[in-house]
Design a protein around this motif. Structure first.
Motif, short mmCIF file in Angstrom:
data_model
loop_
_atom_site.label_atom_id
_atom_site.label_comp_id
_atom_site.label_asym_id
_atom_site.label_seq_id
_atom_site.Cartn_x
_atom_site.Cartn_y
_atom_site.Cartn_z
N ASP A 1 1.04 -1.13 -0.18
CA ASP A 1 -0.06 -0.07 -0.06
C ASP A 1 0.80 1.15 -0.08
O ASP A 1 2.15 1.08 -0.10
CB ASP A 1 -0.90 0.02 1.12
N GLU A 2 0.37 2.43 0.05
CA GLU A 2 1.28 3.77 -0.01
C GLU A 2 2.19 3.73 1.17
O GLU A 2 3.29 4.36 1.18
CB GLU A 2 0.17 4.81 0.27
N GLY A 3 2.12 2.81 2.29
CA GLY A 3 3.28 2.71 3.48
C GLY A 3 4.39 1.73 2.74
O GLY A 3 5.19 1.73 3.50
N GLY A 4 4.13 0.80 2.00
CA GLY A 4 5.26 0.08 1.45
C GLY A 4 4.70 -1.41 1.42
O GLY A 4 3.45 -1.71 1.31
N MET A 5 5.63 -2.50 1.37
CA MET A 5 5.44 -3.76 1.46
C MET A 5 5.02 -4.26 2.91
O MET A 5 6.05 -4.04 3.73
CB MET A 5 6.57 -4.58 0.81
N TYR A 6 4.11 -5.18 2.89
CA TYR A 6 3.83 -5.59 4.54
C TYR A 6 3.63 -7.17 4.15
O TYR A 6 3.19 -7.62 3.19
CB TYR A 6 2.81 -4.98 4.96
N ALA A 7 3.86 -7.66 5.45
CA ALA A 7 3.52 -9.14 5.61
C ALA A 7 2.27 -9.56 6.24
O ALA A 7 2.05 -8.66 7.18
CB ALA A 7 4.75 -9.90 6.03
N PHE A 8 1.56 -10.65 6.08
CA PHE A 8 0.65 -11.19 6.88
C PHE A 8 0.53 -12.80 6.71
O PHE A 8 1.10 -13.20 5.90
CB PHE A 8 -0.61 -10.42 6.76
N ALA A 9 -0.41 -13.22 7.28
CA ALA A 9 -0.90 -14.77 6.99
C ALA A 9 -2.53 -14.73 7.06
O ALA A 9 -2.97 -14.04 7.99
CB ALA A 9 -0.27 -15.60 7.77
N TRP A 10 -3.03 -15.88 6.38
CA TRP A 10 -4.36 -16.25 6.58
C TRP A 10 -4.46 -17.47 7.46
O TRP A 10 -3.60 -18.42 6.89
CB TRP A 10 -4.89 -16.13 5.30
N ILE A 11 -5.14 -17.74 8.05
CA ILE A 11 -5.52 -19.11 8.57
C ILE A 11 -7.11 -19.57 8.30
O ILE A 11 -8.13 -18.58 8.38
CB ILE A 11 -5.59 -19.02 10.37
N TYR A 12 -6.98 -20.84 7.92
CA TYR A 12 -8.32 -21.08 7.67
C TYR A 12 -8.36 -22.54 8.28
O TYR A 12 -7.49 -23.57 8.11
CB TYR A 12 -8.45 -21.28 5.88
N ILE A 13 -9.49 -22.76 8.85
CA ILE A 13 -9.83 -24.21 9.70
C ILE A 13 -11.03 -24.77 9.33
O ILE A 13 -12.06 -24.05 9.03
CB ILE A 13 -9.54 -24.15 11.12
N GLU A 14 -11.39 -25.99 9.13
CA GLU A 14 -12.46 -26.61 8.83
C GLU A 14 -12.49 -28.11 9.73
O GLU A 14 -11.43 -28.73 9.94
CB GLU A 14 -12.50 -27.23 7.46
#
Length: 188
Positions: free
Chosen positions: A94-107
Motif C-alpha cells: 500500500d502507500e506505506g510500503g510492502m507488508y507481510a501477514f498470514a491467513w488461517i483457515y480451519i475446517e
C-alpha cells in the motif's frame, strides 16, 4: 454476558488435527493454539498439502485461497482427521510500503469453518526489493539477515522484532481467532 468455562471443553479422547504443512513452526503453533482454546490435548500432525497458489502469495485473495486450498488438499490426503488447518503467509503493498501477514483457515469434519488473519507488519526496503526481483520472503530474509531457513524458525516477524514476537506466537493468536466458530458452535 456469561461465557462458558474453558473446563467445559474437556473431552477425554484426543482429537486429530492435520496441518496442511510440515513446517515445524506451523505445526507447533497449531498445537499450542488448539490446546489453549479448548483446554485439552490434541494430536497435531503436519502433511504436505499444496496451496495451489504462487510460492510467494500476493494480496489477501491469493493468500486466503492458499490457506483454504491447503485444507481442501489435506482433507483429500487425510480424511480421517477431526480438524484441518491451513496457514498461508503473504505479502501486499500500500502507500506505506510492502507488508507481510498470514491467513488461517480451519475446517472440521462436520464442515464448519473458521478463518482469521494475522496483524500486518511492514518490511524493510531491502527485503521488498528482493521480493520484487522474484525472491520469496523467507529467501530474502535469509539473504539480508545472513540467516538459514528462517521461515522454519522465527521468520521475518521474529527477526524484525528481535525475537519479541516469534513466528509461532504471531500465528498463535490468529489460529485462536479462527477457532471462534468451533468454540461457539451454537452461534455459528
Amino acid at each position: 454476558m456469561n461465557f462458558p468455562k474453558r473446563e467445559n471443553f474437556k473431552i477425554s479422547e484426543k482429537l486429530l488435527v492435520i496441518v496442511g504443512s510440515k513446517n515445524p513452526v506451523k505445526v507447533a503453533c497449531t498445537d499450542s493454539a488448539f490446546t489453549e482454546a479448548f483446554n485439552r490435548g490434541f494430536v497435531v500432525n503436519g502433511i504436505n498439502a499444496s496451496s495451489q497458489v504462487s510460492d510467494q502469495p500476493r494480496g489477501d485473495e491469493e493468500t486466503y485461497l492458499g490457506a483454504r486450498n491447503r485444507v481442501v488438499n489435506a482433507k483429500k490426503t487425510f480424511p480421517e482427521a477431526d480438524y484441518w488447518v491451513g496457514i498461508e503467509g503473504g505479502i501486499a503493498e500500500d502507500e506505506g510500503g510492502m507488508y507481510a501477514f498470514a491467513w488461517i483457515y480451519i475446517e472440521d469434519k462436520a464442515g464448519l469453518n473458521g478463518k482469521a488473519k494475522t496483524g500486518i507488519f511492514y518490511l524493510p526496503e531491502a527485503i521488498a526489493k528482493l521480493i520484487h526481483s522474484g525472491m520469496e520472503l523467507g529467501e530474502a530474509d535469509d539473504q539480508v539477515f545472513s540467516q538459514e531457513n528462517s521461515k522454519q524458525n522465527g521468520g521475518s516477524v521474529g527477526i524484525l522484532t528481535h525475537g519479541t514476537i516469534t513466528r509461532q506466537t504471531y500465528y498463535n493468536q490468529a489460529i485462536i481467532l479462527a477457532l471462534i466458530p468451533f468454540m461457539n458452535k451454537e452461534l455459528y
